[in-house]
Design a protein around this motif. Structure first.
Motif, PDB file in Angstrom:
ATOM      1  N   THR A   1       0.568  -1.509   0.067  1.00 57.03           N
ATOM      2  CA  THR A   1       0.257  -0.196   0.199  1.00 57.03           C
ATOM      3  C   THR A   1       1.123   1.859   0.115  1.00 57.03           C
ATOM      4  O   THR A   1       0.260   2.280   0.270  1.00 57.03           O
TER       5      THR A   1
ATOM      6  N   ARG B   1      -3.626   9.139  -0.097  1.00 57.31           N
ATOM      7  CA  ARG B   1      -4.234   9.396   0.477  1.00 57.31           C
ATOM      8  C   ARG B   1      -4.709  11.131   0.500  1.00 57.31           C
ATOM      9  O   ARG B   1      -4.045  12.218  -0.387  1.00 57.31           O
TER      10      ARG B   1
ATOM     11  N   HIS C   1       0.912   7.394   0.503  1.00 60.21           N
ATOM     12  CA  HIS C   1       0.312   6.864   1.715  1.00 60.21           C
ATOM     13  C   HIS C   1       2.218   6.062   1.914  1.00 60.21           C
ATOM     14  O   HIS C   1       2.479   6.867   3.533  1.00 60.21           O
TER      15      HIS C   1
ATOM     16  N   ASP D   1      -0.226  -0.533   5.568  1.00 57.95           N
ATOM     17  CA  ASP D   1      -0.843  -0.946   6.278  1.00 57.95           C
ATOM     18  C   ASP D   1      -1.251  -3.246   6.310  1.00 57.95           C
ATOM     19  O   ASP D   1      -1.343  -2.988   5.497  1.00 57.95           O
TER      20      ASP D   1
ATOM     21  N   MET E   1      -3.036  -5.655   8.258  1.00 54.71           N
ATOM     22  CA  MET E   1      -4.889  -6.086   8.643  1.00 54.71           C
ATOM     23  C   MET E   1      -4.582  -6.482   8.992  1.00 54.71           C
ATOM     24  O   MET E   1      -3.971  -8.299   8.593  1.00 54.71           O
TER      25      MET E   1
ATOM     26  N   TYR F   1       4.749   3.004  14.492  1.00 52.94           N
ATOM     27  CA  TYR F   1       3.744   1.994  14.661  1.00 52.94           C
ATOM     28  C   TYR F   1       2.827   2.804  14.975  1.00 52.94           C
ATOM     29  O   TYR F   1       3.064   3.348  15.475  1.00 52.94           O
TER      30      TYR F   1
ATOM     31  N   HIS G   1      -1.645   3.589  15.405  1.00 55.91           N
ATOM     32  CA  HIS G   1      -2.807   3.177  15.712  1.00 55.91           C
ATOM     33  C   HIS G   1      -3.651   2.117  16.800  1.00 55.91           C
ATOM     34  O   HIS G   1      -4.082   1.359  16.238  1.00 55.91           O
TER      35      HIS G   1
ATOM     36  N   SER H   1      -7.496   0.712  16.635  1.00 58.63           N
ATOM     37  CA  SER H   1      -7.930   1.916  15.310  1.00 58.63           C
ATOM     38  C   SER H   1      -7.751   3.533  15.615  1.00 58.63           C
ATOM     39  O   SER H   1      -8.299   4.071  15.330  1.00 58.63           O
TER      40      SER H   1
ATOM     41  N   ALA I   1      -8.094   5.877  11.898  1.00 57.89           N
ATOM     42  CA  ALA I   1      -8.552   4.525  10.869  1.00 57.89           C
ATOM     43  C   ALA I   1      -9.690   4.293  11.563  1.00 57.89           C
ATOM     44  O   ALA I   1     -10.187   4.650  12.510  1.00 57.89           O
TER      45      ALA I   1
ATOM     46  N   HIS J   1      -5.732  -2.172  12.385  1.00 56.03           N
ATOM     47  CA  HIS J   1      -4.400  -2.113  11.305  1.00 56.03           C
ATOM     48  C   HIS J   1      -3.202  -1.509  12.224  1.00 56.03           C
ATOM     49  O   HIS J   1      -3.672  -0.507  12.268  1.00 56.03           O
TER      50      HIS J   1
ATOM     51  N   HIS K   1      -0.772   0.592  10.509  1.00 55.10           N
ATOM     52  CA  HIS K   1       0.489   1.600   9.954  1.00 55.10           C
ATOM     53  C   HIS K   1       2.130   1.423   9.952  1.00 55.10           C
ATOM     54  O   HIS K   1       2.134   2.307  11.219  1.00 55.10           O
TER      55      HIS K   1
ATOM     56  N   GLU L   1       5.435   2.106   8.897  1.00 55.73           N
ATOM     57  CA  GLU L   1       6.401   2.653   8.234  1.00 55.73           C
ATOM     58  C   GLU L   1       8.396   2.984   8.273  1.00 55.73           C
ATOM     59  O   GLU L   1       8.309   2.822   9.502  1.00 55.73           O
TER      60      GLU L   1
END
Length: 224
Positions: A95, A100, A107, A111, A113, A154, A156, A181, A185, A191, A193, A195
């Protein structure tokens, strides 16, 4: 003055309350210890020898960023693990280049899930630079790599692991919290997120950094 019977009853109530509270606190740490033990067993089960991956520069650089700044060392590819427990490489989706903000930005993250409450673990060893609550990311963790050139982000999270603190050194696979969430989110799509950002050793955690696509790093693939 209260009768001896009343005084004894009051002492009994207070004692029972303190004991119950103690058991609740102890239970939380026991549950986290058991979860950490399960994580360790999962890591051991996944640890199978793999040939060193060769990652194409195009697979790891964000548009407009230099190749040199976003090149992923082979050693990092070998040591990274998927930061959500019980998620395999085949479950992951790239993703990174998704749009976004109505197409105003990319993004530049992945993400992952998973059901709410699933353990989030450190993808690589490092030091926790910041536990931060933001409108967009909710409960977040910034972990800087041992050479201080990479920040793993890290977001959400539903909650942090008990005892997690800024300045704490974490090992690969150590529990950081759980999938949730928080932030912006959707509650219907919990999920993590995740990065990966290249930076410089002297830069602060909040300063601009070069985003790197986590997908090829976590799947050992040279591209889609």
């Amino acid at each position: 003055m209260a009768s001896p019977f009343v005084e004894k009853a009051q002492v009994a109530v207070i004692t029972a309350t303190l004991v119950s509270a103690g058991w609740i606190i102890a239970g939380a740490f026991i549950m986290d210890a058991r979860e950490s033990d399960r994580i360790e067993r999962t890591i051991e089960a996944r640890e199978t020898p793999q040939p060193e991956a060769t990652i194409a520069p195009e697979a790891v650089r964000a548009p407009g960023h230099s190749i040199e700044a976003s090149m992923a060392p082979g050693a990092e590819v070998a040591q990274l693990m998927i930061p959500v427990l019980d998620v395999s490489a085949s479950d992951l989706r790239d993703t990174f280049a998704d749009e976004r903000g109505g197409g105003s930005r990319l993004h530049e993250a992945m993400d992952i899930m998973a059901p709410a409450g699933t353990s989030v673990v450190a993808a690589a060893p490092g030091t926790i630079e910041r536990l931060f609550l933001s409108d967009a990311g909710g409960k977040t963790v910034y972990v800087r790599s041992e050479d201080r050139k990479t920040i793993y982000y890290y977001a959400h999270l539903a909650e942090y692991a008990p005892g997690l603190n800024e300045g704490q050194v974490v090992r690969r696979g150590q529990r950081l919290g759980s999938v949730g969430s928080s932030g912006n989110a959707s509650p219907d799509a919990p999920h993590l997120h995740f990065e990966v950002m290249r930076t410089t050793p002297a830069a602060e955690w909040w300063e601009p950094a070069t985003s790197v696509n986590p997908y090829p790093l976590l799947t050992r693939r040279a591209g889609r």
